[in-house]
Design a protein around this motif. Sequence first.
Motif, PDB file in Angstrom:
ATOM      1  N   GLU A  47       0.518  -1.376   0.027  1.00 42.45           N
ATOM      2  CA  GLU A  47      -0.142   0.237   0.360  1.00 42.45           C
ATOM      3  C   GLU A  47       0.711   1.062   0.365  1.00 42.45           C
ATOM      4  OE1 GLU A  47      -1.817   1.165   4.900  1.00 42.45           O
ATOM      5  OE2 GLU A  47      -2.375  -0.509   3.596  1.00 42.45           O
ATOM      6  N   LEU A  48       0.108   2.411  -1.111  1.00 43.36           N
ATOM      7  CA  LEU A  48       0.749   3.626  -0.817  1.00 43.36           C
ATOM      8  C   LEU A  48       0.896   4.095   0.488  1.00 43.36           C
ATOM      9  CD1 LEU A  48       0.801   2.709  -3.431  1.00 43.36           C
ATOM     10  CD2 LEU A  48       0.691   4.891  -4.080  1.00 43.36           C
ATOM     11  N   ASP A  49       1.848   4.789   1.278  1.00 46.25           N
ATOM     12  CA  ASP A  49       1.582   6.161   2.016  1.00 46.25           C
ATOM     13  C   ASP A  49       1.280   7.180   1.993  1.00 46.25           C
ATOM     14  OD1 ASP A  49       2.363   7.789   4.643  1.00 46.25           O
ATOM     15  OD2 ASP A  49       4.333   7.593   3.938  1.00 46.25           O
ATOM     16  N   PRO A  76      -6.843   6.589   4.134  1.00 48.52           N
ATOM     17  CA  PRO A  76      -7.296   6.778   3.609  1.00 48.52           C
ATOM     18  C   PRO A  76      -5.875   6.605   2.378  1.00 48.52           C
ATOM     19  CG  PRO A  76      -7.186   8.813   3.933  1.00 48.52           C
ATOM     20  CD  PRO A  76      -6.592   8.079   5.689  1.00 48.52           C
ATOM     21  N   THR A  77      -6.286   5.607   1.339  1.00 49.46           N
ATOM     22  CA  THR A  77      -4.269   5.264   1.157  1.00 49.46           C
ATOM     23  C   THR A  77      -5.278   4.026  -0.577  1.00 49.46           C
ATOM     24  OG1 THR A  77      -2.560   3.941   0.588  1.00 49.46           O
ATOM     25  CG2 THR A  77      -4.167   3.204   1.554  1.00 49.46           C
ATOM     26  N   THR A  78      -4.009   3.539  -1.348  1.00 51.17           N
ATOM     27  CA  THR A  78      -4.446   2.930  -2.333  1.00 51.17           C
ATOM     28  C   THR A  78      -3.752   1.754  -1.978  1.00 51.17           C
ATOM     29  OG1 THR A  78      -4.605   4.661  -4.092  1.00 51.17           O
ATOM     30  CG2 THR A  78      -3.039   2.781  -4.614  1.00 51.17           C
ATOM     31  N   ARG A  79      -4.687   0.384  -2.214  1.00 55.54           N
ATOM     32  CA  ARG A  79      -3.550  -0.721  -2.391  1.00 55.54           C
ATOM     33  C   ARG A  79      -3.707  -1.584  -3.593  1.00 55.54           C
ATOM     34  NH1 ARG A  79      -7.433   0.628   1.937  1.00 55.54           N
ATOM     35  NH2 ARG A  79      -5.672   0.797   4.320  1.00 55.54           N
ATOM     36  N   LEU A  80      -2.768  -1.865  -2.977  1.00 51.37           N
ATOM     37  CA  LEU A  80      -1.895  -3.466  -4.690  1.00 51.37           C
ATOM     38  C   LEU A  80      -2.956  -5.023  -3.922  1.00 51.37           C
ATOM     39  CD1 LEU A  80      -0.669  -1.068  -5.431  1.00 51.37           C
ATOM     40  CD2 LEU A  80       0.437  -2.490  -7.579  1.00 51.37           C
ATOM     41  N   LEU A  95      -6.013  -2.984  -8.101  1.00 53.43           N
ATOM     42  CA  LEU A  95      -5.601  -2.046  -7.220  1.00 53.43           C
ATOM     43  C   LEU A  95      -6.692  -0.842  -6.904  1.00 53.43           C
ATOM     44  CD1 LEU A  95      -2.754   1.073  -8.660  1.00 53.43           C
ATOM     45  CD2 LEU A  95      -5.286   1.564  -8.375  1.00 53.43           C
ATOM     46  N   ARG A  96      -6.637  -0.760  -6.021  1.00 56.52           N
ATOM     47  CA  ARG A  96      -7.795  -0.255  -4.526  1.00 56.52           C
ATOM     48  C   ARG A  96      -7.559   0.996  -4.057  1.00 56.52           C
ATOM     49  NH1 ARG A  96     -12.609  -3.192  -0.587  1.00 56.52           N
ATOM     50  NH2 ARG A  96     -14.268  -1.294  -0.981  1.00 56.52           N
ATOM     51  N   GLY A  97      -7.715   2.250  -4.699  1.00 54.13           N
ATOM     52  CA  GLY A  97      -8.039   3.628  -4.599  1.00 54.13           C
ATOM     53  C   GLY A  97      -8.815   4.014  -3.656  1.00 54.13           C
ATOM     54  N   ILE A  98      -8.294   5.905  -3.662  1.00 51.28           N
ATOM     55  CA  ILE A  98      -8.969   7.024  -3.651  1.00 51.28           C
ATOM     56  C   ILE A  98      -8.060   7.892  -4.642  1.00 51.28           C
ATOM     57  CG2 ILE A  98      -9.731   8.912  -2.094  1.00 51.28           C
ATOM     58  CD1 ILE A  98      -9.971   5.818   0.263  1.00 51.28           C
ATOM     59  N   VAL A 112       3.933   2.463 -11.734  1.00 50.10           N
ATOM     60  CA  VAL A 112       4.347   2.485 -12.712  1.00 50.10           C
ATOM     61  C   VAL A 112       4.977   1.172 -12.144  1.00 50.10           C
ATOM     62  CG1 VAL A 112       5.730   2.514 -14.736  1.00 50.10           C
ATOM     63  CG2 VAL A 112       3.677   4.121 -14.849  1.00 50.10           C
ATOM     64  N   ALA A 113       5.710   2.343 -11.244  1.00 49.91           N
ATOM     65  CA  ALA A 113       7.295   1.414 -10.664  1.00 49.91           C
ATOM     66  C   ALA A 113       6.890  -0.200  -9.572  1.00 49.91           C
ATOM     67  CB  ALA A 113       7.745   2.282  -9.375  1.00 49.91           C
ATOM     68  N   ILE A 114       6.124  -0.078  -9.117  1.00 50.34           N
ATOM     69  CA  ILE A 114       5.271  -1.173  -8.957  1.00 50.34           C
ATOM     70  C   ILE A 114       5.189  -2.764  -9.954  1.00 50.34           C
ATOM     71  CG2 ILE A 114       3.184  -2.735  -7.551  1.00 50.34           C
ATOM     72  CD1 ILE A 114       3.289   0.404  -5.655  1.00 50.34           C
TER      73      ILE A 114
END
Length: 284
Positions: A47-49, A76-80, A95-98, A112-114
Amino acid sequence: MIELEGLPELVDPVLIAAFEGWNDAGEASSGALAHLEAEWKASPLVELDPEDYYDFQVTRPVVQLGDGVTRSIVWPTTRLLVARPPGSERDVVLLRGIEPNMRWRTFCSEIVAICLELGVETAVLLGALLNDSPHTRPVPIVGSVSDPGLARSLNLELTRYEGPTGIVGVLQHTLGTAGIQTISLWASVPHYVAQPPNPKATLALLRRIEDLLDIPMPLGELPEEAQAWEHGVDELASQDSEVAEYVRELEERKDAADLPEASGDAIAAEFERYLRRRDNDDSG
């Protein structure tokens, strides 16, 4: 930036992504991701910070009571997440996020890097928009692709929209620039019944993904929920003569615009889905 070491080695992974917010009328696209996550029992990847991309006064964290007493905060974040769909020989990254509040270019570059580290070569981005489509007709799905030739091979109706865009549009551009084949699919949600959820639009997106990726989608109870939703809107519309007349006008306009062969295409596509699900059931 998150550390990319330790990510698993996946088999021919494809990305399916959706974001809550501006891109998500009726929560149709984020609903599709939530449905797949639950049905496929997806496992968390990364998940992104949230500190980097969200204004917590705009997109606020949520307090939850885990056992009725102990409080926790969900940021709130974006998770893979990753799943291996039953009957499929490839992995699916969800990929599910806000939609972030800031630093969109950095946000997209990190995703993209991930994706590159995971070996993703194809991405399907989901969205939903308000439109003057009648709720009684099949949900229109339009899309855009990173490669015009891909659109022809997929028989995808392309949008000619120009104007303000959301994170789906920016991420599609960034993924395409990085060499990842990217498709975005947008469901049209009736503007006169915009409140979520919209299971009919969610169902339409999942069926279109199934057509594109040749991966059986686990529909669960969505067909019944979509039918119940449509009947509920029918009842509400029948209580207001002006709304009922407006819906009839939309229906006439939609029917006049549809090509005569459209019904045949729809029957053929549905038959192909049936065969895929039957083969998947037989193999299970």
